[in-house]
Enzyme design. Structure first.
Site, short mmCIF file in Angstrom:
data_model
loop_
_atom_site.label_atom_id
_atom_site.label_comp_id
_atom_site.label_asym_id
_atom_site.label_seq_id
_atom_site.Cartn_x
_atom_site.Cartn_y
_atom_site.Cartn_z
N ASP A 211 60.88 28.21 -8.49
CA ASP A 211 61.34 26.64 -9.01
C ASP A 211 61.88 26.46 -10.08
O ASP A 211 61.99 25.55 -10.83
CB ASP A 211 59.82 26.03 -9.30
CG ASP A 211 59.22 25.56 -7.91
OD1 ASP A 211 60.06 24.80 -6.99
OD2 ASP A 211 57.93 25.67 -7.41
N GLU A 216 63.79 20.98 -15.86
CA GLU A 216 63.54 19.70 -16.84
C GLU A 216 61.86 20.18 -16.89
O GLU A 216 61.35 19.62 -17.92
CB GLU A 216 63.86 18.63 -16.15
CG GLU A 216 63.46 17.57 -17.06
CD GLU A 216 63.60 16.03 -16.26
OE1 GLU A 216 64.17 15.10 -16.71
OE2 GLU A 216 62.92 15.95 -15.09
N ASP A 217 61.18 20.72 -16.31
CA ASP A 217 59.69 20.66 -16.15
C ASP A 217 59.12 21.71 -17.34
O ASP A 217 58.14 21.64 -17.67
CB ASP A 217 59.09 21.05 -14.88
CG ASP A 217 59.46 20.20 -13.90
OD1 ASP A 217 59.30 18.98 -14.08
OD2 ASP A 217 59.77 20.55 -12.65
N ARG A 236 54.48 28.59 -11.66
CA ARG A 236 55.59 28.20 -12.70
C ARG A 236 55.44 28.46 -14.24
O ARG A 236 56.44 28.17 -14.99
CB ARG A 236 56.10 26.49 -12.51
CG ARG A 236 56.40 26.20 -11.10
CD ARG A 236 56.83 24.87 -10.99
NE ARG A 236 58.15 24.90 -11.93
CZ ARG A 236 58.82 23.88 -11.73
NH1 ARG A 236 58.67 22.75 -11.08
NH2 ARG A 236 59.90 23.74 -12.67
N ARG A 282 50.70 17.25 -12.09
CA ARG A 282 50.80 18.41 -12.83
C ARG A 282 50.35 18.30 -14.25
O ARG A 282 50.17 19.35 -15.11
CB ARG A 282 52.43 19.00 -12.81
CG ARG A 282 52.79 19.17 -11.33
CD ARG A 282 52.36 20.41 -11.08
NE ARG A 282 52.64 20.77 -9.70
CZ ARG A 282 53.92 21.25 -9.12
NH1 ARG A 282 55.15 21.33 -10.22
NH2 ARG A 282 54.13 21.60 -7.99
N HIS A 312 55.81 13.92 -9.63
CA HIS A 312 56.06 13.71 -10.87
C HIS A 312 56.23 12.22 -11.24
O HIS A 312 56.64 11.74 -10.15
CB HIS A 312 57.17 14.50 -11.68
CG HIS A 312 56.90 15.91 -11.82
ND1 HIS A 312 58.23 16.73 -11.51
CD2 HIS A 312 56.08 16.78 -12.43
CE1 HIS A 312 57.68 18.03 -11.46
NE2 HIS A 312 56.42 18.18 -11.92
N CYS A 397 65.36 16.70 -12.65
CA CYS A 397 64.71 17.90 -12.96
C CYS A 397 65.67 19.12 -12.97
O CYS A 397 65.32 20.00 -13.41
CB CYS A 397 63.54 18.19 -11.86
SG CYS A 397 63.39 17.33 -10.47
#
Ligand code: GLY
Length: 403
Positions: A211, A216-217, A236, A282, A312, A397
Site C-alpha cells: 500500500d 498521503e497516509d 503499513r 484507521r 478514511h 492518497c
C-alpha cells in the site's frame, strides 16, 4: 480566504528582523536629530552614538518581545509597543548609565531620569512610536508573508509496489488490479501534478509494502511541520521510515504520532485552521489526542469526525479551495459537523486535490462532479485512477502536497 497560523520559526525571525532593524532606524534617527541640532562634528557624532546606544540595544530587545506577542499585526498594537518600548528603553538606558558611575541611585538621579524622559529621550520615545507604526509594521508584514504567497509546490509521491494488488481492503471486495495500467495511471497522475507546477519528489519505492503508493497516509504537513503518522494497520507501519527521512531532508520540522495512538493521513482533512480527523477506522482517539496536542498550540482547531462507512475520512469528504467540504451523501454520516457542506453526485467525486485557488484535480470516474465544480467556477483536471480506486485509494492518497 483562510489564514494559516504563523509557525514559531517564522514568528521568531519576523520578530528579530523587525525588532533589530526598527531599533537601528530609531537609533540613527535620534543620533542624526541631535547631530544636526547640536553642531555637526565628528566628535559630537561619536558622543551621541555612545549616549543612545544602550537604550537602542534595549529597544531592539523590547521590539523583539513585542513582535513575539503579535504587537506588529495592527497599527495600534505597534503604536503601543513603540510607546512602551521607547519609555522603557529610555528609562533603563538612564538607569544603567547612572549606576555605571558607581554612586548608586539617589533622589537626584530620579530627578535626572524624569527630566530626560520628557527632554533628551523624548526624541527617542517619539521616534520609537513612529518607526514601530511605519517601518516596523512594514517589515513584519514583509517577513511574515514572505514566500507564503509564493506557494511551495512540492508533491511527494511513491512509486507503486509490484505487490500493489495485495493492498489492504476494508469495505470493498477484491477485484483484480491491472498492474501495467496502474503504473500508467500513476505516471499520468504524476504528470498532471508536474503540469500544474508541482515539483514532484519520489519517496524511495518499497516493493515489500503493497500500500506504500498511498503515501498521503504516512505524513501530514502543517506549514513547516511534518507529522509522521502511526498507520492503523500492521501491514503499513513500515511505510513511515523512508517518508520521515524524505520530509526531514526537505528541512521540515518533524513530529510523530506514536503507539498506542494510530492515525492515517487519509483521515486528516485540513480546512484552513480547522483540522477534521476521521475516527473509528484507521485512526483512534489517542491518535487524535496526540495530533491535537501538537496542533492546538500552533493555532489549529482539531475536530474529530466519526467514520464508519468508508476507509478514511477523505474517502468520504474533501474540501474545495474556498473551504466548502464536498462529499457523496451515501458516505457522509455527519454533514452538519462541517461549516459548509456540498453534496456531489458521484462517490468518486468526493475526493479532490486542491491545485490552486481556482483549480482541483479529480478522478476521471466522476464526470458529473467535475461538471458541477466547473459550474462553480473551478478549473477541473481529471485523472484516471481506477486501479487505485479498486484498493480504496483515491486522488488525494497518491501524494502529499507541501505548500
Ligand atoms: N488499500 C489502502 C489501505 O487500506 O490503506
Amino acid at each position: 480566504m483562510h489564514t494559516r497560523p504563523l509557525s514559531f520559526s517564522r514568528r521568531l525571525s519576523a520578530s528579530v528582523i523587525t525588532g533589530v532593524v526598527s531599533a537601528l532606524a530609531v537609533h540613527v534617527a535620534v543620533v542624526l536629530v541631535f547631530f544636526v541640532t547640536n553642531g555637526a562634528t565628528g566628535e559630537n557624532l561619536i558622543a551621541l552614538n555612545n549616549y543612545f546606544i544602550v537604550g537602542s540595544v534595549i529597544l531592539a530587545g523590547l521590539f523583539v518581545v513585542a513582535g513575539l506577542i503579535g504587537a506588529f499585526r495592527t497599527w495600534w498594537g505597534a503604536a503601543i509597543a513603540g510607546l512602551v518600548a521607547g519609555l522603557l528603553a529610555s528609562t533603563l538606558g538612564v538607569v544603567i548609565a547612572v549606576l555605571g558611575f558607581g554612586q548608586g541611585w539617589s533622589e537626584q538621579a530620579t530627578q535626572f531620569l524624569l527630566t530626560t524622559l520628557v527632554g533628551t529621550n523624548l526624541v527617542l520615545e517619539i521616534a520609537a512610536i513612529v518607526v514601530a507604526v511605519t517601518l516596523g509594521r512594514s517589515l513584519w508584514r514583509l517577513v511574515t508573508t514572505w514566500k507564503r504567497d509564493i506557494q511551495r509546490r512540492v508533491a511527494l509521491v511513491r512509486p507503486p509496489s509490484s505487490r500493489l494488488d495485495e493492498g489492504e481492503l476494508t469495505h470493498l471486495e477484491r477485484t483484480p488490479v491491472d498492474h501495467e495500467l496502474a503504473e500508467r495511471q500513476w505516471d499520468g497522475y504524476v504528470a498532471a501534478l508536474a503540469a500544474e507546477g508541482f515539483e514532484v519528489l519520489d519517496v524511495a519505492a518499497a516493493d515489500d509494502l503493497p500500500d506504500s503508493v498511498f503515501v498521503e497516509d504516512t505524513v501530514v504537513i502543517f506549514d513547516d511541520l511534518a507529522v509522521i503518522t502511526s498507520p492503523g494497520v500492521e501491514s503499513r507501519r513500515g511505510e513511515v521510515d523512508d517518508v520521515r527521512e524524505t520530509v526531514a531532508s526537505l528541512g521540515l520540522r518533524v513530529e510523530e504520532i506514536s503507539a498506542p495512538g494510530t492515525l492515517d493521513g487519509g483521515d486528516v482533512l485540513k480546512v484552513g485552521t480547522t483540522i477534521y480527523v476521521g475516527s473509528g477506522g484507521r485512526t483512534n482517539g489517542e491518535g487524535i489526542r496526540q495530533l491535537r496536542e501538537i496542533l492546538v498550540p500552533l493555532g489549529y482547531r482539531v475536530v474529530g469526525v466519526p467514520v464508519k462507512k468508508v476507509l478514511h475520512l477523505k474517502s468520504a469528504v474533501t474540501a474545495l479551495p474556498d473551504g466548502t467540504v464536498i462529499g457523496h451523501k451515501s458516505l457522509v454520516e455527519h454533514p452538519g459537523i462541517f461549516d459548509r457542506f456540498l453534496a456531489v453526485p458521484e462517490v468518486h467525486g468526493s475526493a479532490v486535490v486542491v491545485l490552486s485557488h481556482d483549480a482541483v484535480l479529480i478522478s476521471a470516474s466522476a464526470p458529473k462532479t467535475a461538471a458541477l465544480l466547473e459550474s462553480l467556477g473551478y478549473r477541473v483536471v481529471p485523472v484516471e485512477v481506477s486501479e487505485f480506486e479498486k484498493l480504496e485509494g483515491c486522488v488525494t492518497c497518491l501524494s502529499v502536497r507541501i505548500r
